[in-house]
Design an enzyme around this catalytic site. Structure first.
Site, PDB file in Angstrom:
ATOM      1  N   HIS A 209      97.888   7.774  42.979  1.00  0.00           N
ATOM      2  CA  HIS A 209      97.485   9.131  42.606  1.00  0.00           C
ATOM      3  C   HIS A 209      97.216   9.247  41.108  1.00  0.00           C
ATOM      4  O   HIS A 209      98.005   8.755  40.299  1.00  0.00           O
ATOM      5  CB  HIS A 209      98.588  10.135  42.971  1.00  0.00           C
ATOM      6  CG  HIS A 209      98.776  10.283  44.446  1.00  0.00           C
ATOM      7  ND1 HIS A 209      99.760  11.078  44.986  1.00  0.00           N
ATOM      8  CD2 HIS A 209      98.102   9.754  45.495  1.00  0.00           C
ATOM      9  CE1 HIS A 209      99.680  11.021  46.309  1.00  0.00           C
ATOM     10  NE2 HIS A 209      98.691  10.220  46.639  1.00  0.00           N
TER      11      HIS A 209
ATOM     12  N   ASP B 243     101.040  17.081  47.749  1.00  0.00           N
ATOM     13  CA  ASP B 243     100.072  16.238  48.442  1.00  0.00           C
ATOM     14  C   ASP B 243      99.339  16.968  49.546  1.00  0.00           C
ATOM     15  O   ASP B 243      98.251  16.597  49.946  1.00  0.00           O
ATOM     16  CB  ASP B 243     100.795  15.023  49.057  1.00  0.00           C
ATOM     17  CG  ASP B 243     101.272  14.086  47.959  1.00  0.00           C
ATOM     18  OD1 ASP B 243     100.784  14.219  46.827  1.00  0.00           O
ATOM     19  OD2 ASP B 243     102.131  13.235  48.240  1.00  0.00           O
TER      20      ASP B 243
ATOM     21  N   CYS C 198     105.279  16.277  42.420  1.00  0.00           N
ATOM     22  CA  CYS C 198     104.933  16.047  43.820  1.00  0.00           C
ATOM     23  C   CYS C 198     105.706  16.975  44.740  1.00  0.00           C
ATOM     24  O   CYS C 198     105.274  17.289  45.830  1.00  0.00           O
ATOM     25  CB  CYS C 198     105.245  14.619  44.208  1.00  0.00           C
ATOM     26  SG  CYS C 198     104.812  13.490  42.924  1.00  0.00           S
TER      27      CYS C 198
ATOM     28  N   ASP D 178      97.695  11.741  39.282  1.00  0.00           N
ATOM     29  CA  ASP D 178      98.734  12.504  38.562  1.00  0.00           C
ATOM     30  C   ASP D 178      99.912  11.630  38.146  1.00  0.00           C
ATOM     31  O   ASP D 178     100.838  12.096  37.495  1.00  0.00           O
ATOM     32  CB  ASP D 178      99.203  13.727  39.374  1.00  0.00           C
ATOM     33  CG  ASP D 178     100.060  13.366  40.584  1.00  0.00           C
ATOM     34  OD1 ASP D 178     100.193  12.159  40.897  1.00  0.00           O
ATOM     35  OD2 ASP D 178     100.590  14.289  41.231  1.00  0.00           O
TER      36      ASP D 178
END
Length: 657
Positions: A472, A352, A639, A474
């Site tokens: 997000h 992030d 992440c 992803d």
């Protein structure tokens, strides 16, 4: 562009002096310079000058140096002269006009002494790494494989450990390495030992570009080189020392900032020859040469490019995860870089905080990390650990907007190269998550979106990710390399695929197969079976909603990336809605995998165990046991890691945006 022709005012009974820049023409009005009673004229000139007579807008042939021809003196009759060789002395060439009366008797003369001088500001306009001589294309910039125009890098790295900031933040050059990032610019001059009085050569930039470009000059005194900052920031012009004879002055040019919404990326630098007739009267330019550079964009790297380094945070509780990642990284043949507690300050969301990319010019390429405005505990990491020689740093911070979870870079992805309805995106397209067009939901902050669009070479696609708690992209889409003609597949999280699989298993009599085996220690786990999941109506409805959100994105992605159903693989996934009505994964989300070429690290889903193995794990990959330390606080393998990849071999300037 300045005109390459200029006008000179002749005076009968007078000889004037003029500088003639090679490759330009000087026009002189003969009619206006004639004395009263004159009806015709003749011209004589030295060998070094070419002269033509223009009557009524039509050019006569060139005039021989000592021609006896006489021309009628009509209104609008003009002489045009030019020089193709530089002078060795001031005033070493001349043109004389003689005026004649009705009967042919001479009345008076007008003359001009000429000094020929060559001036050319040169860059690498054909992008082969070499500065060519007076390229016809140096003053413009075009895209594509047949395009032209010079390229600048932003000096956003830091060659010396002792400087406080990025190289582009100061006006000093500490080492030759600094110059290697810069683009070369050469001022070539040719002419007499010194310029006539009243002339000077000046290098300058427009005020609007002073914060975008910096120019250095290398001085060569006897005791070693000095690098002098001559243009950029507060310096708008620089008087060039004219050395006489044939000379080349080397300048080095750096970009100070990447393109963004107020800056197209193009900068121009000019050189002018200035003339003043009298002391104390301002100069006027009699010749200008211009070069144009484009600042190289920041470019993202998709999962399909080869990995170089994998970064991961070391925490008290993720020792085993790091061990797993280390095995994966060794297998994939890249490097593992561990970021320790003193820098990450308890923030494990490596993905992030930063996005790895690179910048590239014909003479050089280096990685550049984009720092997210979303600062967890890791804001020191990119500056302390990454920024250095040939490793650049860029960030965009909003002034007024509130920062949300969508500003984290789990919400910034890029597709592999695609062709969409005949248009090529050889560097792929950026994907960012946003809110539903109709809602006033969360969006990625404008400064970052504007920055990404302004790079021009990976045209962004806005998706809808605000339905997720974290929000997000992803979490529902990723790309894996394949070794067929398509080169990749798009993977999407799919509740529908999960329900289909579970129903098949139920039909086979496996309804009592248990999920989450070995996932949780402690006694708080209720036994979750396939039957329980399928009979939970609320969960079914929530996942139908989630599937609609994902399908909305699927349709956008198919259209904007030119994909068909065959290019998409559905990975079973389940979500549940939190109190705010936002989706969180029900079991670890396999889409958030780490992709190292052929080696995939996939979150272990802890699905229903049938015949001793998890029915969600059928695909042969390494299932990373990331649950204890990552899934517990929302977030999957990806992440907690971040991959720096090799740049594209493709040259971005061959793109046609």
């Amino acid at each position: 562009e300045m005109p390459r022709d200029r006008t000179l005012r002749l005076q009968h009974g007078n000889r004037i002096q003029a500088l003639c820049v090679l490759g330009t023409r000087i026009s002189a009005d003969v009619y206006g310079a004639a004395p009263a009673g004159a009806v015709s004229f003749g011209v004589k000139h030295t060998e070094g000058v070419s002269v033509e007579v223009v009557c009524r807008g039509r050019a006569e042939d060139g005039v021989a140096p000592s021609s006896g021809t006489r021309w009628p003196l009509d209104k609008g009759t003009v002489l045009r002269f030019s020089m193709s060789r530089a002078s060795t002395e001031v005033n070493d060439n001349k043109v004389t006009v003689s005026f004649y009366a009705e009967g042919g008797q001479p009345i008076n003369q007008a003359g001009v002494f000429l000094t020929g001088i060559g001036i050319s500001l040169d860059v690498d306009a054909d992008r082969d790494g070499v500065v060519e001589k007076n390229s016809p294309n140096k003053a413009s910039w075009t895209w594509g494989p047949k395009g032209h125009g010079a390229i600048l890098l932003v000096s956003c790295d830091k060659e010396s450990p002792f400087t406080p900031a990025l190289d582009c933040a100061d006006e000093r050059v500490f080492s030759k390495e600094d110059l290697l990032d810069m683009s070369q610019m050469v001022l070539r001059t040719e002419g007499p030992p010194s310029l006539p009085r009243g002339y000077e050569i000046v290098l300058y930039i427009p005020v609007s570009e002073a914060d975008k470009v910096g120019v250095f000059y290398v001085q060569n005194p006897f005791f070693g080189q000095r690098y002098v900052h001559v243009l950029g920031r507060r310096k708008l012009y620089h008087v060039v020392q004219y050395t006489g004879g044939t000379a080349e002055l080397d300048f080095f040019v750096e970009g100070l900032r990447f393109p963004d919404d107020t800056f197209s990326g193009l900068v121009s630098i000019h050189v002018s020859l200035l003339e003043t007739q009298t002391e104390g009267i301002p100069h006027t330019p009699i010749f200008t040469d211009t070069v144009v550079f484009r600042v190289a964009p920041w470019i993202m790297t998709p999962n399909t490019l080869a990995p170089v380094n994998v970064f991961v945070c070391s925490m008290k509780d993720n020792y085993l995860f790091i061990k797993e990642i280390k095995n994966l990284v060794n297998k994939a043949g890249c490097e593992l870089k561990v970021c320790f507690g003193y820098i990450n300050r308890g923030d494990r969301w490596m993905q992030d905080e930063i996005e790895f990319g690179y910048t590239h010019a014909p003479h050089k390429s280096f990685p550049v990390v984009l720092d997210s405005p979303q600062d967890g505990g890791m804001e020191q990491f990119p500056i302390k650990e990454l920024l250095g020689p040939d490793f650049g740093y860029v960030s965009r911070e909003p002034l007024f907007e509130a920062i949300t979870s969508l500003d984290s870079f789990g919400n910034l992805e890029v597709s592999p190269p695609v062709t969409v309805a005949g248009k090529d995106y050889p560097l792929g397209r950026i994907l960012i998550g946003s809110s539903f067009p109709t809602s006033a939901g969360r969006r990625m902050t404008r400064v970052v979106r504007d920055f990404l669009c302004a790079q021009q070479v990976q045209a962004p696609v806005e998706l809808y990710s605000d339905w997720l708690a974290v929000g997000h992209v992803d979490e529902f889409v990723t790309f894996v390399p394949t070794f067929d003609a398509k080169r990749f597949r798009m993977l999407m999280a799919s509740p529908a695929a999960c329900y289909k699989l579970f129903r098949e298993k139920q039909k086979e009599g496996q309804g009592e197969a248990t999920m989450f085996k070995g996932r949780y220690s402690g006694t708080d786990t209720k036994r979750v079976t396939i039957n329980k999941v399928l009979s939970n109506d609320i969960l079914v409805q929530q996942n139908q909603y989630v599937q609609r959100c994902i399908d909305w994105n699927r349709d956008i992605l198919k259209k904007e990336l030119g994909l068909t159903e065959e290019d998409i693989i559905d990975l079973p996934a389940l979500f549940k809605l939190d109190k705010q009505g936002k989706a969180v994964p029900y079991f670890p989300n396999m889409v958030t995998m780490i992709i190292l070429a052929k080696d995939l690290g996939i979150p272990k889903p802890f699905g229903p165990v049938v015949g001793g193995e998890c029915c969600l794990e059928r695909r042969p990959c390494r299932f990373l046991e990331d649950v204890a330390s990552y899934h517990g606080s929302l977030g999957e393998v990806r992440c907690g890691t971040n991959v720096q990849r090799r740049p594209f071999a493709f040259k971005w300037w061959h793109v046609t945006p």
